[in-house]
Design a protein around this motif. Structure first.
Motif, PDB file in Angstrom:
ATOM      1  N   ILE A 147       0.871  -1.175   0.000  1.00  0.00           N
ATOM      2  CA  ILE A 147       0.000   0.000   0.000  1.00  0.00           C
ATOM      3  C   ILE A 147       0.908   1.225   0.000  1.00  0.00           C
ATOM      4  O   ILE A 147       1.645   1.429   0.967  1.00  0.00           O
ATOM      5  CB  ILE A 147      -0.928   0.027   1.233  1.00  0.00           C
ATOM      6  CG1 ILE A 147      -1.784  -1.237   1.294  1.00  0.00           C
ATOM      7  CG2 ILE A 147      -1.822   1.272   1.219  1.00  0.00           C
ATOM      8  CD1 ILE A 147      -2.637  -1.345   2.546  1.00  0.00           C
ATOM      9  N   PRO A 148       0.903   2.042  -1.040  1.00  0.00           N
ATOM     10  CA  PRO A 148       1.806   3.205  -1.077  1.00  0.00           C
ATOM     11  C   PRO A 148       1.600   4.101   0.148  1.00  0.00           C
ATOM     12  O   PRO A 148       0.474   4.254   0.644  1.00  0.00           O
ATOM     13  CB  PRO A 148       1.411   3.915  -2.373  1.00  0.00           C
ATOM     14  CG  PRO A 148       0.810   2.850  -3.219  1.00  0.00           C
ATOM     15  CD  PRO A 148       0.113   1.910  -2.273  1.00  0.00           C
ATOM     16  N   PHE A 149       2.708   4.687   0.581  1.00  0.00           N
ATOM     17  CA  PHE A 149       2.700   5.503   1.810  1.00  0.00           C
ATOM     18  C   PHE A 149       1.668   6.614   1.733  1.00  0.00           C
ATOM     19  O   PHE A 149       0.840   6.785   2.638  1.00  0.00           O
ATOM     20  CB  PHE A 149       4.097   6.090   2.015  1.00  0.00           C
ATOM     21  CG  PHE A 149       4.224   6.941   3.246  1.00  0.00           C
ATOM     22  CD1 PHE A 149       4.419   6.356   4.493  1.00  0.00           C
ATOM     23  CD2 PHE A 149       4.126   8.323   3.168  1.00  0.00           C
ATOM     24  CE1 PHE A 149       4.534   7.143   5.625  1.00  0.00           C
ATOM     25  CE2 PHE A 149       4.244   9.111   4.298  1.00  0.00           C
ATOM     26  CZ  PHE A 149       4.446   8.516   5.525  1.00  0.00           C
ATOM     27  N   TRP A 150       1.684   7.402   0.642  1.00  0.00           N
ATOM     28  CA  TRP A 150       0.766   8.539   0.530  1.00  0.00           C
ATOM     29  C   TRP A 150      -0.674   8.083   0.329  1.00  0.00           C
ATOM     30  O   TRP A 150      -1.618   8.748   0.785  1.00  0.00           O
ATOM     31  CB  TRP A 150       1.200   9.466  -0.610  1.00  0.00           C
ATOM     32  CG  TRP A 150       2.515  10.122  -0.295  1.00  0.00           C
ATOM     33  CD1 TRP A 150       3.705   9.902  -0.910  1.00  0.00           C
ATOM     34  CD2 TRP A 150       2.753  11.083   0.731  1.00  0.00           C
ATOM     35  NE1 TRP A 150       4.697  10.664  -0.340  1.00  0.00           N
ATOM     36  CE2 TRP A 150       4.132  11.408   0.683  1.00  0.00           C
ATOM     37  CE3 TRP A 150       1.960  11.697   1.683  1.00  0.00           C
ATOM     38  CZ2 TRP A 150       4.719  12.313   1.542  1.00  0.00           C
ATOM     39  CZ3 TRP A 150       2.547  12.616   2.542  1.00  0.00           C
ATOM     40  CH2 TRP A 150       3.913  12.909   2.478  1.00  0.00           C
ATOM     41  N   THR A 151      -0.857   6.928  -0.322  1.00  0.00           N
ATOM     42  CA  THR A 151      -2.209   6.375  -0.458  1.00  0.00           C
ATOM     43  C   THR A 151      -2.787   6.002   0.900  1.00  0.00           C
ATOM     44  O   THR A 151      -3.969   6.230   1.187  1.00  0.00           O
ATOM     45  CB  THR A 151      -2.184   5.135  -1.373  1.00  0.00           C
ATOM     46  OG1 THR A 151      -1.639   5.507  -2.635  1.00  0.00           O
ATOM     47  CG2 THR A 151      -3.574   4.562  -1.552  1.00  0.00           C
ATOM     48  N   PHE A 152      -1.923   5.439   1.738  1.00  0.00           N
ATOM     49  CA  PHE A 152      -2.342   5.072   3.105  1.00  0.00           C
ATOM     50  C   PHE A 152      -2.835   6.308   3.856  1.00  0.00           C
ATOM     51  O   PHE A 152      -3.901   6.304   4.478  1.00  0.00           O
ATOM     52  CB  PHE A 152      -1.164   4.421   3.843  1.00  0.00           C
ATOM     53  CG  PHE A 152      -1.537   3.729   5.114  1.00  0.00           C
ATOM     54  CD1 PHE A 152      -1.590   2.347   5.184  1.00  0.00           C
ATOM     55  CD2 PHE A 152      -1.840   4.463   6.260  1.00  0.00           C
ATOM     56  CE1 PHE A 152      -1.935   1.702   6.367  1.00  0.00           C
ATOM     57  CE2 PHE A 152      -2.185   3.827   7.439  1.00  0.00           C
ATOM     58  CZ  PHE A 152      -2.235   2.440   7.500  1.00  0.00           C
ATOM     59  N   LEU A 153      -2.047   7.390   3.773  1.00  0.00           N
ATOM     60  CA  LEU A 153      -2.424   8.610   4.503  1.00  0.00           C
ATOM     61  C   LEU A 153      -3.683   9.240   3.917  1.00  0.00           C
ATOM     62  O   LEU A 153      -4.557   9.720   4.651  1.00  0.00           O
ATOM     63  CB  LEU A 153      -1.264   9.608   4.480  1.00  0.00           C
ATOM     64  CG  LEU A 153       0.027   9.159   5.184  1.00  0.00           C
ATOM     65  CD1 LEU A 153       1.052  10.278   5.143  1.00  0.00           C
ATOM     66  CD2 LEU A 153      -0.262   8.759   6.642  1.00  0.00           C
TER      67      LEU A 153
END
Length: 371
Positions: free
Chosen positions: A289-295
Protein backbone atom coordinates in the motif's frame (compact mmCIF):
# COMPACT_ATOMS: atom_id res chain seq x y z
CA UNK A 1 36.20 4.25 72.53
CA UNK A 2 32.81 3.35 73.97
CA UNK A 3 32.79 2.22 77.63
CA UNK A 4 30.24 -0.49 78.34
CA UNK A 5 28.34 -0.80 81.60
CA UNK A 6 29.68 -3.57 83.85
CA UNK A 7 29.13 -5.09 87.27
CA UNK A 8 31.04 -6.83 90.05
CA UNK A 9 30.02 -9.14 92.86
CA UNK A 10 31.36 -8.64 96.36
CA UNK A 11 30.80 -10.21 99.79
CA UNK A 12 29.70 -8.36 102.90
CA UNK A 13 31.63 -8.27 106.17
CA UNK A 14 30.21 -11.62 107.27
CA UNK A 15 31.28 -13.23 104.05
CA UNK A 16 27.78 -14.45 103.31
CA UNK A 17 25.74 -12.14 101.13
CA UNK A 18 26.85 -10.79 97.80
CA UNK A 19 26.39 -7.25 96.59
CA UNK A 20 25.85 -6.62 92.91
CA UNK A 21 27.73 -3.41 92.14
CA UNK A 22 26.90 -1.75 88.80
CA UNK A 23 29.51 0.47 87.13
CA UNK A 24 29.64 2.89 84.25
CA UNK A 25 26.83 4.53 82.30
CA UNK A 26 23.50 2.70 82.28
CA UNK A 27 22.34 4.28 79.02
CA UNK A 28 20.88 2.70 75.91
CA UNK A 29 24.12 3.18 73.94
CA UNK A 30 26.35 1.62 76.60
CA UNK A 31 24.30 -1.25 78.02
CA UNK A 32 25.54 -3.79 75.47
CA UNK A 33 24.65 -7.31 76.66
CA UNK A 34 24.46 -6.36 80.35
CA UNK A 35 20.90 -7.66 80.52
CA UNK A 36 21.95 -11.13 79.32
CA UNK A 37 24.89 -11.22 81.73
CA UNK A 38 22.71 -10.32 84.72
CA UNK A 39 20.19 -13.02 83.93
CA UNK A 40 22.94 -15.65 83.90
CA UNK A 41 24.00 -14.76 87.45
CA UNK A 42 23.36 -17.22 90.25
CA UNK A 43 23.96 -16.97 93.98
CA UNK A 44 22.51 -15.17 96.94
CA UNK A 45 22.96 -11.42 96.77
CA UNK A 46 20.53 -9.10 98.44
CA UNK A 47 21.07 -5.68 97.01
CA UNK A 48 22.14 -3.74 93.96
CA UNK A 49 24.76 -1.06 94.62
CA UNK A 50 24.53 1.82 92.13
CA UNK A 51 27.17 4.09 93.64
CA UNK A 52 29.47 3.32 90.70
CA UNK A 53 26.91 4.32 88.05
CA UNK A 54 27.99 7.52 86.26
CA UNK A 55 24.87 8.08 84.17
CA UNK A 56 21.47 6.51 83.61
CA UNK A 57 18.54 6.87 81.25
CA UNK A 58 15.08 5.34 81.03
CA UNK A 59 16.34 2.12 79.45
CA UNK A 60 18.93 1.61 82.16
CA UNK A 61 16.44 2.44 84.91
CA UNK A 62 13.96 -0.03 83.45
CA UNK A 63 16.63 -2.75 83.32
CA UNK A 64 17.65 -2.23 86.97
CA UNK A 65 14.05 -1.98 88.20
CA UNK A 66 12.95 -5.06 86.30
CA UNK A 67 15.92 -7.13 87.51
CA UNK A 68 15.68 -5.99 91.15
CA UNK A 69 11.91 -6.61 91.36
CA UNK A 70 12.23 -10.01 89.76
CA UNK A 71 14.82 -11.20 92.31
CA UNK A 72 13.60 -9.19 95.30
CA UNK A 73 16.76 -7.08 95.60
CA UNK A 74 17.23 -3.79 97.39
CA UNK A 75 18.59 -0.87 95.35
CA UNK A 76 21.10 1.34 97.18
CA UNK A 77 23.50 4.13 96.29
CA UNK A 78 21.35 5.48 93.44
CA UNK A 79 21.66 9.08 92.34
CA UNK A 80 18.84 11.62 92.39
CA UNK A 81 18.42 11.20 88.64
CA UNK A 82 18.11 7.42 89.02
CA UNK A 83 15.62 7.85 91.87
CA UNK A 84 13.37 10.04 89.72
CA UNK A 85 13.50 7.55 86.86
CA UNK A 86 12.66 4.66 89.20
CA UNK A 87 9.69 6.63 90.52
CA UNK A 88 8.52 7.40 86.99
CA UNK A 89 8.75 3.78 85.90
CA UNK A 90 7.15 2.41 89.05
CA UNK A 91 6.93 -1.18 90.02
CA UNK A 92 6.93 -3.40 87.00
CA UNK A 93 5.76 -6.95 86.93
CA UNK A 94 6.15 -9.44 84.22
CA UNK A 95 2.95 -10.50 82.60
CA UNK A 96 2.65 -13.20 80.06
CA UNK A 97 1.00 -11.87 76.94
CA UNK A 98 -1.97 -13.93 76.07
CA UNK A 99 -2.41 -14.48 72.33
CA UNK A 100 -5.49 -12.90 70.87
CA UNK A 101 -8.23 -15.39 70.14
CA UNK A 102 -8.11 -16.41 66.49
CA UNK A 103 -11.33 -15.75 64.63
CA UNK A 104 -12.80 -18.33 62.23
CA UNK A 105 -11.54 -18.12 58.63
CA UNK A 106 -14.76 -16.74 57.14
CA UNK A 107 -15.07 -14.14 59.91
CA UNK A 108 -11.47 -13.01 59.32
CA UNK A 109 -12.04 -12.67 55.58
CA UNK A 110 -15.20 -10.62 56.14
CA UNK A 111 -13.36 -8.42 58.66
CA UNK A 112 -10.44 -7.84 56.27
CA UNK A 113 -12.87 -7.04 53.45
CA UNK A 114 -14.64 -4.60 55.74
CA UNK A 115 -11.35 -2.90 56.65
CA UNK A 116 -10.44 -2.69 52.97
CA UNK A 117 -13.77 -1.11 52.05
CA UNK A 118 -13.51 1.32 54.96
CA UNK A 119 -10.01 2.36 53.87
CA UNK A 120 -11.26 2.85 50.30
CA UNK A 121 -14.10 4.97 51.60
CA UNK A 122 -11.76 7.15 53.63
CA UNK A 123 -9.41 7.43 50.64
CA UNK A 124 -12.25 8.52 48.33
CA UNK A 125 -13.37 11.16 50.84
CA UNK A 126 -9.81 12.52 51.10
CA UNK A 127 -9.41 12.60 47.31
CA UNK A 128 -12.73 14.45 46.94
CA UNK A 129 -11.62 16.89 49.62
CA UNK A 130 -8.35 17.48 47.78
CA UNK A 131 -10.26 17.92 44.50
CA UNK A 132 -12.44 20.49 46.24
CA UNK A 133 -9.32 22.42 47.32
CA UNK A 134 -8.09 22.29 43.73
CA UNK A 135 -11.40 23.62 42.37
CA UNK A 136 -11.34 26.42 44.94
CA UNK A 137 -7.77 27.34 43.98
CA UNK A 138 -8.66 27.26 40.26
CA UNK A 139 -11.63 29.54 40.97
CA UNK A 140 -9.36 31.98 42.79
CA UNK A 141 -6.96 31.98 39.82
CA UNK A 142 -9.81 32.60 37.38
CA UNK A 143 -11.06 35.53 39.45
CA UNK A 144 -7.55 36.99 39.78
CA UNK A 145 -5.31 35.69 36.97
CA UNK A 146 -2.35 37.51 38.54
CA UNK A 147 -2.28 34.73 41.16
CA UNK A 148 -1.35 32.17 38.50
CA UNK A 149 2.36 31.35 38.59
CA UNK A 150 3.16 31.77 34.92
CA UNK A 151 6.79 30.70 35.14
CA UNK A 152 5.88 27.46 36.90
CA UNK A 153 3.11 26.83 34.36
CA UNK A 154 5.50 27.25 31.40
CA UNK A 155 8.12 25.06 33.08
CA UNK A 156 5.65 22.22 33.65
CA UNK A 157 4.21 22.57 30.13
CA UNK A 158 7.73 22.06 28.81
CA UNK A 159 8.34 19.13 31.16
CA UNK A 160 5.02 17.39 30.47
CA UNK A 161 4.82 18.18 26.76
CA UNK A 162 7.99 19.12 24.90
CA UNK A 163 10.41 16.96 26.90
CA UNK A 164 8.29 13.85 26.32
CA UNK A 165 7.78 14.29 22.56
CA UNK A 166 10.52 11.88 21.59
CA UNK A 167 9.47 8.98 23.81
CA UNK A 168 5.76 9.36 23.01
CA UNK A 169 6.52 9.74 19.31
CA UNK A 170 8.72 6.64 19.21
CA UNK A 171 6.22 4.59 21.21
CA UNK A 172 3.30 5.66 19.00
CA UNK A 173 5.22 5.00 15.78
CA UNK A 174 6.03 1.46 16.92
CA UNK A 175 2.47 0.82 18.08
CA UNK A 176 1.20 1.93 14.68
CA UNK A 177 3.53 -0.59 13.04
CA UNK A 178 2.26 -3.38 15.31
CA UNK A 179 -1.41 -2.53 14.72
CA UNK A 180 -1.00 -2.41 10.94
CA UNK A 181 1.09 -5.57 10.73
CA UNK A 182 -1.05 -7.70 13.05
CA UNK A 183 -4.28 -6.25 11.63
CA UNK A 184 -3.20 -7.09 8.10
CA UNK A 185 -2.41 -10.68 9.08
CA UNK A 186 -5.89 -11.18 10.55
CA UNK A 187 -7.73 -9.33 7.77
CA UNK A 188 -5.84 -11.30 5.09
CA UNK A 189 -7.81 -14.39 6.14
CA UNK A 190 -10.91 -12.68 4.72
CA UNK A 191 -9.16 -11.00 1.79
CA UNK A 192 -9.65 -7.60 3.37
CA UNK A 193 -6.07 -6.37 3.89
CA UNK A 194 -7.04 -2.98 2.53
CA UNK A 195 -9.15 -2.37 5.65
CA UNK A 196 -5.89 -2.24 7.60
CA UNK A 197 -6.02 1.49 6.89
CA UNK A 198 -9.42 1.82 8.58
CA UNK A 199 -8.28 -0.27 11.53
CA UNK A 200 -5.04 1.66 12.10
CA UNK A 201 -6.53 5.10 11.54
CA UNK A 202 -9.63 4.79 13.70
CA UNK A 203 -7.98 2.81 16.50
CA UNK A 204 -5.10 5.27 16.76
CA UNK A 205 -7.18 8.43 16.59
CA UNK A 206 -10.05 7.23 18.77
CA UNK A 207 -8.47 5.03 21.45
CA UNK A 208 -4.80 4.11 21.52
CA UNK A 209 -3.32 7.53 20.82
CA UNK A 210 -4.71 9.24 23.90
CA UNK A 211 -4.73 6.09 26.06
CA UNK A 212 -1.05 5.26 25.54
CA UNK A 213 -0.14 8.92 25.90
CA UNK A 214 -1.94 9.08 29.25
CA UNK A 215 -0.10 5.99 30.47
CA UNK A 216 3.24 7.46 29.41
CA UNK A 217 2.48 10.81 31.06
CA UNK A 218 1.38 9.03 34.24
CA UNK A 219 4.64 7.08 34.39
CA UNK A 220 6.84 10.03 33.51
CA UNK A 221 5.18 13.21 34.78
CA UNK A 222 2.66 11.92 37.35
CA UNK A 223 5.42 10.10 39.23
CA UNK A 224 7.59 13.22 39.07
CA UNK A 225 4.78 15.33 40.55
CA UNK A 226 4.40 12.92 43.48
CA UNK A 227 8.15 12.75 44.14
CA UNK A 228 8.66 16.52 43.88
CA UNK A 229 5.80 17.48 46.19
CA UNK A 230 6.55 14.58 48.56
CA UNK A 231 10.15 15.73 48.93
CA UNK A 232 8.97 19.28 49.59
CA UNK A 233 6.70 17.93 52.32
CA UNK A 234 9.62 16.12 53.95
CA UNK A 235 11.83 19.22 53.87
CA UNK A 236 8.94 21.26 55.36
CA UNK A 237 8.82 23.61 52.37
CA UNK A 238 5.06 23.09 52.13
CA UNK A 239 4.65 24.02 55.81
CA UNK A 240 6.81 27.08 55.23
CA UNK A 241 4.47 28.15 52.40
CA UNK A 242 1.47 27.92 54.70
CA UNK A 243 3.34 29.87 57.38
CA UNK A 244 3.97 32.83 55.07
CA UNK A 245 0.40 32.74 53.72
CA UNK A 246 0.98 30.98 50.38
CA UNK A 247 -1.49 28.27 49.43
CA UNK A 248 0.45 25.08 48.49
CA UNK A 249 -2.41 23.95 46.28
CA UNK A 250 -2.37 27.24 44.37
CA UNK A 251 1.42 27.36 44.12
CA UNK A 252 2.24 23.68 43.50
CA UNK A 253 -0.84 21.85 42.28
CA UNK A 254 -2.59 24.35 40.00
CA UNK A 255 0.39 24.89 37.60
CA UNK A 256 0.95 21.14 37.29
CA UNK A 257 -2.72 20.36 36.65
CA UNK A 258 -3.16 23.19 34.12
CA UNK A 259 0.06 22.27 32.31
CA UNK A 260 -1.07 18.66 32.00
CA UNK A 261 -4.57 19.60 30.80
CA UNK A 262 -3.17 21.99 28.19
CA UNK A 263 -0.51 19.65 26.84
CA UNK A 264 -2.35 16.32 26.88
CA UNK A 265 -4.68 17.05 23.90
CA UNK A 266 -1.68 18.10 21.81
CA UNK A 267 0.31 15.05 22.87
CA UNK A 268 -2.65 12.74 22.20
CA UNK A 269 -3.17 14.10 18.68
CA UNK A 270 0.59 13.98 18.04
CA UNK A 271 0.65 10.36 19.23
CA UNK A 272 -2.26 9.39 16.95
CA UNK A 273 -0.60 10.98 13.91
CA UNK A 274 2.69 9.18 14.61
CA UNK A 275 0.84 5.86 15.00
CA UNK A 276 -0.85 6.37 11.62
CA UNK A 277 2.53 7.21 10.05
CA UNK A 278 3.94 4.01 11.53
CA UNK A 279 1.06 2.09 9.98
CA UNK A 280 1.69 3.80 6.64
CA UNK A 281 5.35 2.79 6.74
CA UNK A 282 4.58 -0.88 7.36
CA UNK A 283 1.81 -0.66 4.72
CA UNK A 284 4.29 0.61 2.15
CA UNK A 285 6.99 -1.91 3.04
CA UNK A 286 4.98 -5.07 3.69
CA UNK A 287 1.44 -4.68 2.36
CA UNK A 288 2.05 -3.03 -1.02
CA UNK A 289 0.00 0.00 0.00
CA UNK A 290 1.81 3.20 -1.08
CA UNK A 291 2.70 5.50 1.81
CA UNK A 292 0.77 8.54 0.53
CA UNK A 293 -2.21 6.38 -0.46
CA UNK A 294 -2.34 5.07 3.10
CA UNK A 295 -2.42 8.61 4.50
CA UNK A 296 -4.96 9.84 1.93
CA UNK A 297 -7.24 6.90 2.59
CA UNK A 298 -6.92 7.44 6.36
CA UNK A 299 -8.20 10.98 5.90
CA UNK A 300 -11.25 9.60 4.08
CA UNK A 301 -12.17 6.75 6.45
CA UNK A 302 -11.54 8.35 9.85
CA UNK A 303 -14.60 10.44 10.79
CA UNK A 304 -14.14 13.77 12.50
CA UNK A 305 -15.99 12.40 15.55
CA UNK A 306 -12.99 10.15 16.25
CA UNK A 307 -10.78 13.22 16.46
CA UNK A 308 -13.24 14.93 18.81
CA UNK A 309 -13.45 11.83 21.00
CA UNK A 310 -9.69 11.87 21.50
CA UNK A 311 -9.66 15.61 22.20
CA UNK A 312 -12.53 15.34 24.71
CA UNK A 313 -10.91 12.49 26.64
CA UNK A 314 -7.46 14.09 26.76
CA UNK A 315 -8.04 16.85 29.38
CA UNK A 316 -10.04 14.46 31.57
CA UNK A 317 -7.22 11.92 31.57
CA UNK A 318 -4.71 14.70 32.19
CA UNK A 319 -6.68 15.85 35.24
CA UNK A 320 -6.70 12.29 36.60
CA UNK A 321 -2.94 11.86 36.10
CA UNK A 322 -1.97 15.22 37.60
CA UNK A 323 -4.45 14.91 40.47
CA UNK A 324 -3.15 11.45 41.42
CA UNK A 325 0.48 12.61 41.40
CA UNK A 326 -0.12 15.80 43.38
CA UNK A 327 -2.48 14.14 45.87
CA UNK A 328 -0.06 11.31 46.66
CA UNK A 329 2.79 13.80 47.02
CA UNK A 330 0.79 15.88 49.50
CA UNK A 331 0.09 12.78 51.61
CA UNK A 332 3.79 12.15 52.38
CA UNK A 333 4.49 12.60 56.08
CA UNK A 334 7.16 10.15 57.21
CA UNK A 335 10.38 9.54 55.27
CA UNK A 336 12.02 8.99 51.89
CA UNK A 337 10.70 5.44 51.74
CA UNK A 338 7.16 6.80 51.82
CA UNK A 339 8.01 9.12 48.92
CA UNK A 340 8.86 6.07 46.80
CA UNK A 341 5.73 4.22 47.90
CA UNK A 342 3.49 7.23 47.20
CA UNK A 343 5.11 7.72 43.79
CA UNK A 344 4.37 4.13 42.83
CA UNK A 345 0.83 4.47 44.14
CA UNK A 346 0.31 7.64 42.09
CA UNK A 347 1.27 5.87 38.85
CA UNK A 348 -0.82 2.78 39.56
CA UNK A 349 -3.87 4.83 40.59
CA UNK A 350 -3.62 7.08 37.53
CA UNK A 351 -3.26 4.25 35.02
CA UNK A 352 -6.04 2.19 36.60
CA UNK A 353 -8.44 5.15 36.71
CA UNK A 354 -7.64 6.18 33.14
CA UNK A 355 -8.35 2.69 31.79
CA UNK A 356 -11.63 2.46 33.73
CA UNK A 357 -12.71 5.89 32.48
CA UNK A 358 -11.76 4.95 28.93
CA UNK A 359 -14.13 2.00 29.10
CA UNK A 360 -16.94 4.29 30.28
CA UNK A 361 -16.14 6.76 27.52
CA UNK A 362 -16.28 3.98 24.91
CA UNK A 363 -19.75 2.94 26.04
CA UNK A 364 -20.95 6.54 26.32
CA UNK A 365 -19.81 7.62 22.84
CA UNK A 366 -21.31 4.48 21.33
CA UNK A 367 -24.64 5.21 23.02
CA UNK A 368 -24.77 8.76 21.64
CA UNK A 369 -24.04 7.51 18.12
CA UNK A 370 -20.33 8.33 17.82
CA UNK A 371 -19.46 4.72 17.02
Amino acid sequence: MREWAEFTLSENDQGADHVLALKGALCVHSLGNLDAKLHKLSGNFTRVDMSGVTDIDTTGAWLVTYYANRRGLEITGESEQARRLFAAIGNMHEHECEPEPKLPFITRQIAELGDLMANWGHGIIKVLSFFGELVTALGAVLRRPSKLRGTALIFHMQYVGINSLWIIGLMSFLIGIVIAQQGAVQLAQFGAEFYTINLTGRLSMRELGILMTSIMVAGRSGSAFAAQIGTMKLTEEVDAMRTIGVSPVQALVVPRVLASMLMMPLLGFYSSVLAIIGGAVIGDLALDIPFWTFLQRTQEVVPITDVWIGLIKAPVFALIVALAGCYQGMQVTANAEEVGARTTQAVVTAIFTVIVLDAFFAIFFTKIGWA
